[in-house]
Design an enzyme around this catalytic site. Structure first.
Site, PDB file in Angstrom:
ATOM      1  N   ALA A  62     -35.459  -5.934  -9.786  1.00 46.03           N
ATOM      2  CA  ALA A  62     -34.659  -7.142 -10.027  1.00 46.03           C
ATOM      3  C   ALA A  62     -35.464  -8.377  -9.667  1.00 46.03           C
ATOM      4  O   ALA A  62     -36.229  -8.370  -8.704  1.00 46.03           O
ATOM      5  CB  ALA A  62     -33.385  -7.085  -9.190  1.00 46.03           C
ATOM      6  N   GLY A  63     -35.319  -9.426 -10.459  1.00 45.77           N
ATOM      7  CA  GLY A  63     -36.007 -10.673 -10.171  1.00 45.77           C
ATOM      8  C   GLY A  63     -37.210 -10.917 -11.048  1.00 45.77           C
ATOM      9  O   GLY A  63     -37.807 -11.991 -10.998  1.00 45.77           O
ATOM     10  N   CYS A  64     -37.602  -9.912 -11.829  1.00 49.11           N
ATOM     11  CA  CYS A  64     -38.718 -10.085 -12.760  1.00 49.11           C
ATOM     12  C   CYS A  64     -38.151 -10.486 -14.121  1.00 49.11           C
ATOM     13  O   CYS A  64     -37.197  -9.876 -14.599  1.00 49.11           O
ATOM     14  CB  CYS A  64     -39.501  -8.789 -12.915  1.00 49.11           C
ATOM     15  SG  CYS A  64     -40.472  -8.356 -11.476  1.00 49.11           S
ATOM     16  N   GLU A  65     -38.766 -11.487 -14.730  1.00 49.21           N
ATOM     17  CA  GLU A  65     -38.329 -11.918 -16.053  1.00 49.21           C
ATOM     18  C   GLU A  65     -38.623 -10.836 -17.095  1.00 49.21           C
ATOM     19  O   GLU A  65     -37.817 -10.561 -17.970  1.00 49.21           O
ATOM     20  CB  GLU A  65     -39.028 -13.225 -16.425  1.00 49.21           C
ATOM     21  CG  GLU A  65     -38.434 -13.913 -17.608  1.00 49.21           C
ATOM     22  CD  GLU A  65     -39.003 -15.306 -17.757  1.00 49.21           C
ATOM     23  OE1 GLU A  65     -39.801 -15.495 -18.693  1.00 49.21           O
ATOM     24  OE2 GLU A  65     -38.652 -16.175 -16.944  1.00 49.21           O
ATOM     25  N   SER A  66     -39.791 -10.221 -16.966  1.00 49.15           N
ATOM     26  CA  SER A  66     -40.151  -9.090 -17.831  1.00 49.15           C
ATOM     27  C   SER A  66     -39.747  -7.812 -17.119  1.00 49.15           C
ATOM     28  O   SER A  66     -39.663  -7.773 -15.897  1.00 49.15           O
ATOM     29  CB  SER A  66     -41.661  -9.063 -18.052  1.00 49.15           C
ATOM     30  OG  SER A  66     -42.108 -10.248 -18.639  1.00 49.15           O
TER      31      SER A  66
END
Length: 150
Positions: A62-66
């Site tokens: 969680a927290g990654c754009e990709s």
């Protein structure tokens, strides 16, 4: 959570065959950020691909754009082994940096890591976009959380 077999974790070259010290030397040999960025983009090819069956929602960071996936295995000696992957070339390159520093390490090695200083030395802190910097922080936090004592 279903995860890859132990041998897949142990076979990862990140942290053994490809270390933080090697990558630091390679990146610092570049005199400017653009050269380092090109190397980081190519680093992803030095990480074994995460098989499609392991690109599972429950392993997403969680927290990654990709999309990025992370798996953890702690062996009987207390060493932590990670497998990871991403659909993004830059995130794969950043994963190679992170895992070169902490993969196959014990509690003391992982919790004693000061990746912020290293990333500052490499220029990552100053040159990554806010979304990529947030993704990088999320990956580091996910590794630390999985390696936390239970």
């Amino acid at each position: 959570m279903i995860k890859p077999g132990i041998q897949e974790f142990l076979d990862s070259p990140l942290g053994k065959g490809l270390t933080r010290e090697q990558l630091h030397g390679e990146l610092m040999a570049q005199s400017h950020w653009q050269g380092r960025y090109r190397i980081i983009m190519k680093l992803g090819s030095r990480m074994p691909d995460l098989a499609p069956q392991w690109q599972r929602e429950e392993a997403e960071v969680a927290g990654c754009e990709s999309k990025a996936w992370l798996y953890h295995h702690r062996d009987e000696t207390g060493c932590h082994h990670f497998l990871a992957g991403s659909e993004s070339r830059i995130i794969k390159g950043l994963l190679v940096l992170i895992l070169s520093a902490c993969n196959h390490g014990d509690d003391e090695a992982i919790h004693g890591l000061d990746l912020d200083d290293w990333f500052g030395d490499l220029g990552l802190s100053a040159h990554l976009s806010p979304s990529r910097a947030n993704g990088l922080a999320a990956l580091v936090e996910a590794i630390r959380a999985q390696a936390a004592p239970r």
